[in-house]
Design a protein around this motif. Sequence first.
Motif, PDB file in Angstrom:
ATOM      1  N   ALA A  10       0.820  -1.213   0.000  1.00 52.13           N
ATOM      2  CA  ALA A  10       0.000   0.000   0.000  1.00 52.13           C
ATOM      3  C   ALA A  10       0.854   1.263   0.000  1.00 52.13           C
ATOM      4  CB  ALA A  10      -0.918  -0.001   1.217  1.00 52.13           C
ATOM      5  N   GLY A  11       2.178   1.123  -0.115  1.00 55.88           N
ATOM      6  CA  GLY A  11       3.062   2.279  -0.183  1.00 55.88           C
ATOM      7  C   GLY A  11       3.440   2.850   1.166  1.00 55.88           C
ATOM      8  N   ARG A  12       3.222   2.076   2.242  1.00 51.72           N
ATOM      9  CA  ARG A  12       3.568   2.542   3.580  1.00 51.72           C
ATOM     10  C   ARG A  12       4.814   1.826   4.087  1.00 51.72           C
ATOM     11  NH1 ARG A  12      -2.267   2.498   3.832  1.00 51.72           N
ATOM     12  NH2 ARG A  12      -2.265   0.362   4.609  1.00 51.72           N
ATOM     13  N   THR A  13       5.401   2.379   5.158  1.00 49.48           N
ATOM     14  CA  THR A  13       6.622   1.821   5.737  1.00 49.48           C
ATOM     15  C   THR A  13       6.314   1.329   7.153  1.00 49.48           C
ATOM     16  OG1 THR A  13       7.951   3.401   4.464  1.00 49.48           O
ATOM     17  CG2 THR A  13       9.039   2.274   6.296  1.00 49.48           C
ATOM     18  N   PRO A  14       6.031   0.042   7.324  1.00 50.65           N
ATOM     19  CA  PRO A  14       5.614  -0.466   8.630  1.00 50.65           C
ATOM     20  C   PRO A  14       6.786  -0.742   9.562  1.00 50.65           C
ATOM     21  CG  PRO A  14       5.662  -2.251   7.052  1.00 50.65           C
ATOM     22  CD  PRO A  14       6.025  -0.998   6.292  1.00 50.65           C
ATOM     23  N   ASN A  15       6.466  -0.883  10.842  1.00 53.71           N
ATOM     24  CA  ASN A  15       7.452  -1.275  11.854  1.00 53.71           C
ATOM     25  C   ASN A  15       7.023  -2.626  12.416  1.00 53.71           C
ATOM     26  OD1 ASN A  15       8.892  -1.672  14.304  1.00 53.71           O
ATOM     27  ND2 ASN A  15       9.252   0.518  14.498  1.00 53.71           N
ATOM     28  N   PRO A  16       7.624  -3.733  11.958  1.00 57.01           N
ATOM     29  CA  PRO A  16       7.155  -5.054  12.398  1.00 57.01           C
ATOM     30  C   PRO A  16       7.356  -5.308  13.887  1.00 57.01           C
ATOM     31  CG  PRO A  16       9.195  -5.240  11.134  1.00 57.01           C
ATOM     32  CD  PRO A  16       8.731  -3.824  10.989  1.00 57.01           C
ATOM     33  N   CYS A  17       8.341  -4.666  14.510  1.00 58.55           N
ATOM     34  CA  CYS A  17       8.547  -4.853  15.947  1.00 58.55           C
ATOM     35  C   CYS A  17       7.389  -4.255  16.747  1.00 58.55           C
ATOM     36  CB  CYS A  17       9.870  -4.232  16.382  1.00 58.55           C
ATOM     37  SG  CYS A  17      11.318  -5.062  15.698  1.00 58.55           S
ATOM     38  N   MET A  18       6.857  -3.120  16.277  1.00 55.72           N
ATOM     39  CA  MET A  18       5.681  -2.536  16.921  1.00 55.72           C
ATOM     40  C   MET A  18       4.505  -3.493  16.823  1.00 55.72           C
ATOM     41  SD  MET A  18       6.626   0.580  17.963  1.00 55.72           S
ATOM     42  CE  MET A  18       5.186   1.594  18.177  1.00 55.72           C
ATOM     43  N   ARG A  19       4.299  -4.069  15.638  1.00 60.19           N
ATOM     44  CA  ARG A  19       3.188  -4.990  15.452  1.00 60.19           C
ATOM     45  C   ARG A  19       3.352  -6.240  16.301  1.00 60.19           C
ATOM     46  NH1 ARG A  19       1.404  -1.261  14.665  1.00 60.19           N
ATOM     47  NH2 ARG A  19       0.775  -0.174  12.771  1.00 60.19           N
ATOM     48  N   CYS A  20       4.587  -6.716  16.429  1.00 55.10           N
ATOM     49  CA  CYS A  20       4.830  -7.907  17.246  1.00 55.10           C
ATOM     50  C   CYS A  20       4.496  -7.629  18.704  1.00 55.10           C
ATOM     51  CB  CYS A  20       6.283  -8.354  17.093  1.00 55.10           C
ATOM     52  SG  CYS A  20       6.649  -9.945  17.885  1.00 55.10           S
ATOM     53  N   ASP A  54      16.581   3.102  26.056  1.00 54.21           N
ATOM     54  CA  ASP A  54      15.137   3.218  26.254  1.00 54.21           C
ATOM     55  C   ASP A  54      14.353   2.562  25.118  1.00 54.21           C
ATOM     56  OD1 ASP A  54      12.622   4.383  27.307  1.00 54.21           O
ATOM     57  OD2 ASP A  54      12.744   5.573  25.466  1.00 54.21           O
ATOM     58  N   GLN A  55      13.382   1.724  25.480  1.00 55.03           N
ATOM     59  CA  GLN A  55      12.559   1.030  24.487  1.00 55.03           C
ATOM     60  C   GLN A  55      11.074   1.360  24.637  1.00 55.03           C
ATOM     61  OE1 GLN A  55      14.157  -2.898  25.530  1.00 55.03           O
ATOM     62  NE2 GLN A  55      14.858  -3.107  23.418  1.00 55.03           N
ATOM     63  N   SER A  56      10.767   2.465  25.296  1.00 54.91           N
ATOM     64  CA  SER A  56       9.365   2.832  25.478  1.00 54.91           C
ATOM     65  C   SER A  56       8.670   3.087  24.144  1.00 54.91           C
ATOM     66  CB  SER A  56       9.248   4.063  26.387  1.00 54.91           C
ATOM     67  OG  SER A  56       9.919   5.181  25.817  1.00 54.91           O
ATOM     68  N   TYR A  57       9.425   3.515  23.128  1.00 53.30           N
ATOM     69  CA  TYR A  57       8.827   3.794  21.817  1.00 53.30           C
ATOM     70  C   TYR A  57       8.109   2.562  21.270  1.00 53.30           C
ATOM     71  CZ  TYR A  57       8.516   4.633  16.774  1.00 53.30           C
ATOM     72  OH  TYR A  57       8.060   4.748  15.486  1.00 53.30           O
ATOM     73  N   VAL A  58       8.763   1.393  21.301  1.00 59.77           N
ATOM     74  CA  VAL A  58       8.155   0.193  20.707  1.00 59.77           C
ATOM     75  C   VAL A  58       7.057  -0.380  21.584  1.00 59.77           C
ATOM     76  CG1 VAL A  58      10.195  -0.391  19.353  1.00 59.77           C
ATOM     77  CG2 VAL A  58       9.938  -1.344  21.657  1.00 59.77           C
ATOM     78  N   LEU A  59       6.892   0.173  22.794  1.00 59.24           N
ATOM     79  CA  LEU A  59       5.812  -0.252  23.682  1.00 59.24           C
ATOM     80  C   LEU A  59       4.659   0.750  23.672  1.00 59.24           C
ATOM     81  CD1 LEU A  59       7.985  -1.399  26.719  1.00 59.24           C
ATOM     82  CD2 LEU A  59       6.916  -2.863  24.991  1.00 59.24           C
ATOM     83  N   GLY A  60       4.778   1.798  22.866  1.00 57.83           N
ATOM     84  CA  GLY A  60       3.770   2.848  22.842  1.00 57.83           C
ATOM     85  C   GLY A  60       2.402   2.377  22.388  1.00 57.83           C
ATOM     86  N   VAL A  61       2.321   1.197  21.780  1.00 61.68           N
ATOM     87  CA  VAL A  61       1.041   0.650  21.315  1.00 61.68           C
ATOM     88  C   VAL A  61       0.247  -0.023  22.436  1.00 61.68           C
ATOM     89  CG1 VAL A  61       1.754   0.314  18.920  1.00 61.68           C
ATOM     90  CG2 VAL A  61       2.251  -1.458  20.611  1.00 61.68           C
ATOM     91  N   LEU A  62       0.824  -0.166  23.627  1.00 59.49           N
ATOM     92  CA  LEU A  62       0.144  -0.879  24.706  1.00 59.49           C
ATOM     93  C   LEU A  62      -0.961  -0.029  25.324  1.00 59.49           C
ATOM     94  CD1 LEU A  62       3.075  -2.694  26.552  1.00 59.49           C
ATOM     95  CD2 LEU A  62       1.830  -3.344  24.494  1.00 59.49           C
ATOM     96  N   THR A  63      -2.038  -0.689  25.688  1.00 60.69           N
ATOM     97  CA  THR A  63      -3.177  -0.013  26.303  1.00 60.69           C
ATOM     98  C   THR A  63      -3.057  -0.062  27.823  1.00 60.69           C
ATOM     99  OG1 THR A  63      -4.494  -2.035  26.420  1.00 60.69           O
ATOM    100  CG2 THR A  63      -4.617  -0.748  24.378  1.00 60.69           C
ATOM    101  N   ALA A  64      -3.934   0.660  28.499  1.00 58.49           N
ATOM    102  CA  ALA A  64      -3.926   0.664  29.964  1.00 58.49           C
ATOM    103  C   ALA A  64      -4.124  -0.744  30.516  1.00 58.49           C
ATOM    104  CB  ALA A  64      -5.014   1.606  30.480  1.00 58.49           C
ATOM    105  N   GLU A  65      -5.030  -1.508  29.921  1.00 60.95           N
ATOM    106  CA  GLU A  65      -5.288  -2.876  30.387  1.00 60.95           C
ATOM    107  C   GLU A  65      -4.050  -3.745  30.230  1.00 60.95           C
ATOM    108  OE1 GLU A  65      -7.221  -6.257  31.870  1.00 60.95           O
ATOM    109  OE2 GLU A  65      -7.707  -4.124  32.011  1.00 60.95           O
ATOM    110  N   HIS A  67      18.970  -7.619  16.156  1.00 60.05           N
ATOM    111  CA  HIS A  67      18.546  -6.486  15.332  1.00 60.05           C
ATOM    112  C   HIS A  67      18.141  -6.993  13.955  1.00 60.05           C
ATOM    113  CE1 HIS A  67      22.378  -6.440  13.017  1.00 60.05           C
ATOM    114  NE2 HIS A  67      22.907  -6.833  14.144  1.00 60.05           N
ATOM    115  N   ASP A  68      17.636  -6.118  13.135  1.00 67.90           N
ATOM    116  CA  ASP A  68      17.143  -6.432  11.802  1.00 67.90           C
ATOM    117  C   ASP A  68      15.787  -7.146  11.884  1.00 67.90           C
ATOM    118  OD1 ASP A  68      19.370  -5.282  10.571  1.00 67.90           O
ATOM    119  OD2 ASP A  68      20.494  -7.158  10.616  1.00 67.90           O
TER     120      ASP A  68
END
Length: 361
Positions: A85-95, A142-153, A189-190
């Motif tokens: 779709a022409g986007r640049t995903p971050n697979p670690c965020m999705r994982c 710091d790895q808080s960036y890749v955890l930014g998808v987490l919800t309060a629950e 990495h990678d």
Amino acid sequence: MSGGVDSAVAAARAVEAGHEVVGVHLALSRMPGTLRTGSRGCCTIEDSMDARRAAAKLGIPFYVWDFSERFRADVVDDFVAEYAAGRTPNPCMRCNERIKFAALLDKALALGFDAVVTGHYAEVRQGPDGVELHRAAAWAKDQSYVLGVLTAEQLAHSWFPLGATPSKAEVRAEAEARGLSVAAKPDSHDICFIPDGDTRGWLASRVGAEEGAILDRSGERIGTHPGAAAFTVGQRKGLNIGYPSPDGRPRFVLEVRPKTNEVVVGPKEALAISELAGARFSWAGAAPADAASGFDCEVQVRAHADPVPATARLEDGELVIRVEEPIEGVAPGQTAVVYVGTRVVGQCTIDRTVSAVPASR
């Protein structure tokens, strides 16, 4: 337990704190050779053996849970679809979002466990409005960036024992003192599911590679590319246009258009972005009281990027972020994580950006 030093020490600290701890390694592929081997990736056969040895040293039960189908559907297939779709995903965020803190956490809670413990460098704290996610003490790690998808629950059932640790060197020293064989193991990495590291070739075999036009900002065709899915915003190498721009300066990818199989290029300053927005957003804890009216914050668009002063607000179903000074190399599909101080407030997947430089320039 990924098989690395961080998760091994996190498990050791959980045991030492008196908790009933069970080590779990995630099997993310049933096909040998489809994930990286050695120290370059994560969740490999070698890693599972390292994790098992660490669990044995700590005297805790150890299991391998097969999440390969979920990983393929939620991370690998998503990665391919986003590039198509022409986007640049971050697979670690999705994982993190869909495997470690969704599928894994759901199964753990169903089995009666209280929390998932990982070796991420971040902190979960109790704030005035409930649970909060904060940066780690060691900003370099710091790895808080890749955890930014987490919800309060999800945060309420997560524990990151390494968050307050001053440095990775201290973690390695602790691992060595505890007799853990992974004390000197290199960091992973990678992209773990691209075995040879050839992202372009891997995508071409799944998305297809058909020649298309390279355009300048005015729409004039100036070259031919081997397949639009192989390019990402901000890329310079691999354009092979064959002749310099009129001013002799290098060109960079500004936009990927998968529907027309076109790649738009231009000068480096055209990468500067003044605004970004996304409809797929979430809050890491309580939503800001002033989300609709707007609030001052900092935004980070890559795991190791510097945070940039900005304002954020909800507008027409989008989280809209306007930066005080233009930032470069922002692509749709990336994740923008919003901070107030050390606290992660929330995130959005970037759907659109606004250039700080008009096309006429």
